[in-house]
Design an enzyme around this catalytic site. Sequence first.
Site, mmCIF file in Angstrom:
data_model
loop_
_atom_site.group_PDB
_atom_site.id
_atom_site.type_symbol
_atom_site.label_atom_id
_atom_site.label_comp_id
_atom_site.label_asym_id
_atom_site.label_seq_id
_atom_site.Cartn_x
_atom_site.Cartn_y
_atom_site.Cartn_z
ATOM 1 N N PHE A 175 0.840 -0.928 -0.129
ATOM 2 C CA PHE A 175 0.223 -0.385 -0.214
ATOM 3 C C PHE A 175 1.015 1.307 -0.071
ATOM 4 O O PHE A 175 0.345 2.390 -0.596
ATOM 5 C CB PHE A 175 -1.020 0.281 1.181
ATOM 6 C CG PHE A 175 -0.546 -0.050 2.152
ATOM 7 C CD1 PHE A 175 0.342 1.747 3.088
ATOM 8 C CD2 PHE A 175 0.101 -0.810 3.130
ATOM 9 C CE1 PHE A 175 0.778 1.902 4.193
ATOM 10 C CE2 PHE A 175 0.926 -0.638 4.519
ATOM 11 C CZ PHE A 175 1.057 0.639 5.040
ATOM 12 N N LYS A 199 -0.957 -7.825 -8.710
ATOM 13 C CA LYS A 199 -2.305 -8.454 -7.899
ATOM 14 C C LYS A 199 -2.006 -7.048 -6.746
ATOM 15 O O LYS A 199 -0.648 -6.991 -6.336
ATOM 16 C CB LYS A 199 -2.520 -9.160 -6.821
ATOM 17 C CG LYS A 199 -3.214 -9.197 -6.008
ATOM 18 C CD LYS A 199 -3.421 -9.571 -5.010
ATOM 19 C CE LYS A 199 -3.184 -9.084 -3.701
ATOM 20 N NZ LYS A 199 -3.487 -7.813 -3.812
ATOM 21 N N GLU A 202 -5.133 -4.213 -1.844
ATOM 22 C CA GLU A 202 -6.146 -3.551 -1.768
ATOM 23 C C GLU A 202 -6.811 -2.830 -1.527
ATOM 24 O O GLU A 202 -7.887 -2.313 -1.444
ATOM 25 C CB GLU A 202 -7.086 -5.248 -1.417
ATOM 26 C CG GLU A 202 -6.671 -5.610 -0.251
ATOM 27 C CD GLU A 202 -5.467 -6.556 -0.216
ATOM 28 O OE1 GLU A 202 -5.376 -7.519 1.670
ATOM 29 O OE2 GLU A 202 -4.609 -6.408 -0.899
ATOM 30 N N ARG A 203 -5.772 -2.573 -0.809
ATOM 31 C CA ARG A 203 -5.970 -0.899 0.683
ATOM 32 C C ARG A 203 -6.415 0.292 -0.708
ATOM 33 O O ARG A 203 -6.107 1.352 -1.061
ATOM 34 C CB ARG A 203 -4.916 -0.875 1.123
ATOM 35 C CG ARG A 203 -4.958 -1.946 1.925
ATOM 36 C CD ARG A 203 -4.206 -1.217 3.170
ATOM 37 N NE ARG A 203 -4.499 -2.610 4.102
ATOM 38 C CZ ARG A 203 -3.708 -2.026 5.157
ATOM 39 N NH1 ARG A 203 -2.583 -1.797 5.724
ATOM 40 N NH2 ARG A 203 -4.074 -3.216 6.527
ATOM 41 N N CYS A 307 9.477 1.876 2.915
ATOM 42 C CA CYS A 307 10.368 0.677 3.968
ATOM 43 C C CYS A 307 11.415 1.158 4.445
ATOM 44 O O CYS A 307 12.927 0.419 4.230
ATOM 45 C CB CYS A 307 10.420 -0.398 2.519
ATOM 46 S SG CYS A 307 11.060 0.353 0.485
ATOM 47 N N GLU A 408 9.493 -2.646 13.428
ATOM 48 C CA GLU A 408 9.035 -2.006 12.032
ATOM 49 C C GLU A 408 7.917 -1.061 12.711
ATOM 50 O O GLU A 408 6.718 -2.106 12.708
ATOM 51 C CB GLU A 408 9.359 -2.465 10.779
ATOM 52 C CG GLU A 408 8.430 -1.838 9.649
ATOM 53 C CD GLU A 408 8.752 -1.897 8.773
ATOM 54 O OE1 GLU A 408 9.593 -1.853 7.687
ATOM 55 O OE2 GLU A 408 8.184 -2.979 8.187
#
Length: 528
Positions: A175, A199, A202-203, A307, A408
């Site tokens: 996301f 893919k 989905e957010r 990240c 994290e």
Amino acid sequence: MLSFKFAKSASKVIGNRNFHSSSASLANTTKLFINGKFVESKTKEWLEVRNPATQELVTKVPVSTKEEMEAAVKAASDAFPAWRDTSVSNRSRIISNYKNLINKNMDKIAAIITEEQGKTLPDAKGDVFRGLEVVEHSVNVASLMMGETVENVSKNVDIYSYVQPLGVCAGITPFNFPAMIPLWMFPLAIACGNTFVLKPSERVPSASMFLVQLAQEAGVPDGVVNVIHGGKEAVNFICDAPEVRAISFVGADQAGRHIHARGTANGKRVQSNMAAKNHATIVPDAHKERTLDALTGAAFGASGQRCMALSAAVFVGESKNWIPELAERAKKLKVAGGAAPGADLGPVISAASKQRIHELIQSGIDEGAKCILDGRNVVVDPEFSKGNFVGPTILTDVKPHMRCYKEEIFGPVLVCLNVDTVDQAIQLINANPYGNGTAVFTSSGAVARKYQREIDVGQVGINLPIPVPLPFFSFTGSRGSFVGAGHFYGKTGVQFFTQIKTITSNWRDDDISHGVSSSMNMPILGKN
């Protein structure tokens, strides 16, 4: 149509979205993209996408049915032979067209990102631009797909190799970078001659959908790029589908290790970039103002949801005295909706993420850290009162055993540790399981060289806070931050999406006019 009030002007910029349904019964839903067509899903299960700054509904994402996922893979498989046989020059021209369309539509893509992911508009444009750089590099992929030749290894015998595409590849994206990470994956893969099933998270589905819409406009043939949606079921389908030869993944630890294990068990190549705990080491001889500015941006930018965010600062010796000034800089950052004028930080992605960040901050306090800047009760404008906002937070006197250090956080939280020497800083960082990125701030070339040689981290910045390499290098996170067959983009990215075929060719001079006799002996090359 954009749903959030503060970005109504952006809705005029974006215009028609082919990937959102116009059907009354499927209003406000996102389509699939299969074999060159945006397709209404027949699913009965939908996932809501809400603007994290306002909680307003943006769209609903289908959980793709098995039949829909199979159709996407079949489309990619059927398209592969013709796309593989398309000349590399023509593939490069299409990627060049795509590059131009992304550049032309950068503001539109950024507005979509801000609506669904929450990051500020300038940061969203940076998201697109860093992905665009990989697309630009993909235009020149032919220079990285050149085979090798050795002539006359034996009399009349030559050996040469071809670099060829794998077939159907797949990507599973996170996301936090709705444009950059998809653009790390499918443009390079298809430039190499592969076809692709994507893919997206989905957010945040809509940036990926707009990007594939632009790919179609650029001339990418039907079936070469396909998009499915969903959660764990879609991930497992990709891991299990026999037609899929390689999987790219960026995201959380648990998912990344699951995909690597399941994908490789099924004979697939997998590259999996996962969690991180990126450290900055601050040496007292560093340029103070530049260092504090760099720490502020790298720790709190994108609300810490990068990240490569600097989430841990290791202060060497007297540099710890700079922490109060760092806190003053962080206090001045504006927290608001991503499209609000002057916003420095937008919301985090979800209420659950906000709650987890709060818990990790409190765990640090409970374990003895000092919270000198607490963003848990940050005040925002009334129109954003329902948003998932966390303000800049600084924890000091943090120790390596604390949960806030070991995990994290993925939020705008900087944990600060103190050591006496650079050697101790290196030992501390090397003891951490993650190895995505690190930075050292110093005016000493000797210290910088020692640090870059001894630190066991894949990407090192020297007086530069977020050392993400340009795409002619590769993204080389290491240790607990990466598992797999090859790093993203650059030379290793091309190697990941290709295979080598080696040919040994024997055309004898005497074959021209004489018969050929058989030999039962093991052939020995290089003897003659």
